[in-house]
Design an enzyme around this catalytic site. Structure first.
Site, short mmCIF file in Angstrom:
data_model
loop_
_atom_site.label_atom_id
_atom_site.label_comp_id
_atom_site.label_asym_id
_atom_site.label_seq_id
_atom_site.Cartn_x
_atom_site.Cartn_y
_atom_site.Cartn_z
N ASP A 41 0.86 -1.18 0.00
CA ASP A 41 0.00 0.00 0.00
C ASP A 41 0.90 1.24 0.00
OD1 ASP A 41 0.91 0.40 2.64
OD2 ASP A 41 -0.95 -0.30 3.53
N SER A 42 0.30 2.41 0.02
CA SER A 42 1.08 3.65 -0.09
C SER A 42 2.08 3.82 1.05
CB SER A 42 0.16 4.86 -0.18
OG SER A 42 -0.68 4.94 0.95
#
Length: 79
Positions: A41-42
Site C-alpha cells: 500500500d502507499s
C-alpha cells in the site's frame, strides 16, 4: 564520493527489499506489480522508497514514485 552500483546489483538489492516489504509472499521479479502481486500500500511504498534513497544515496522525485507500478519500474528509477 557516491558509490556506483551496477544494474545487476541494484536488481538483486531491490528484489530483496521488495521481498521484505511484500504483503503477499510470492517470488519477486521485474514484472511483479507493486500493489497487485506484492500487495504494497502507499505506506509500504513510502517506507521502501525511503530505504531505497538511503541505500543508494539518491532522491526519487514524487512523480517518479507515483509512476512505479512494477519492480522493474523501481529498478529503472534507481539505475
Amino acid at each position: 564520493m557516491s558509490q556506483v552500483f551496477s544494474r545487476a546489483a541494484i536488481r538483486e538489492r531491490l528484489f530483496e527489499m521488495f521481498g521484505r516489504f511484500a504483503v503477499h509472499k510470492v517470488p519477486v521479479g521485474e514484472a511483479s506489480t507493486v500493489a497487485g502481486d506484492l500487495g504494497l500500500d502507499s505506506i509500504n511504498i513510502m517506507e521502501l522508497v525511503t530505504e531505497l534513497e538511503e541505500t543508494f544515496g539518491l532522491t526519487i522525485p514524487d512523480e517518479e514514485i507515483a509512476a512505479i507500478g512494477t519492480v522493474g519500474d523501481a529498478i529503472n528509477a534507481v539505475a
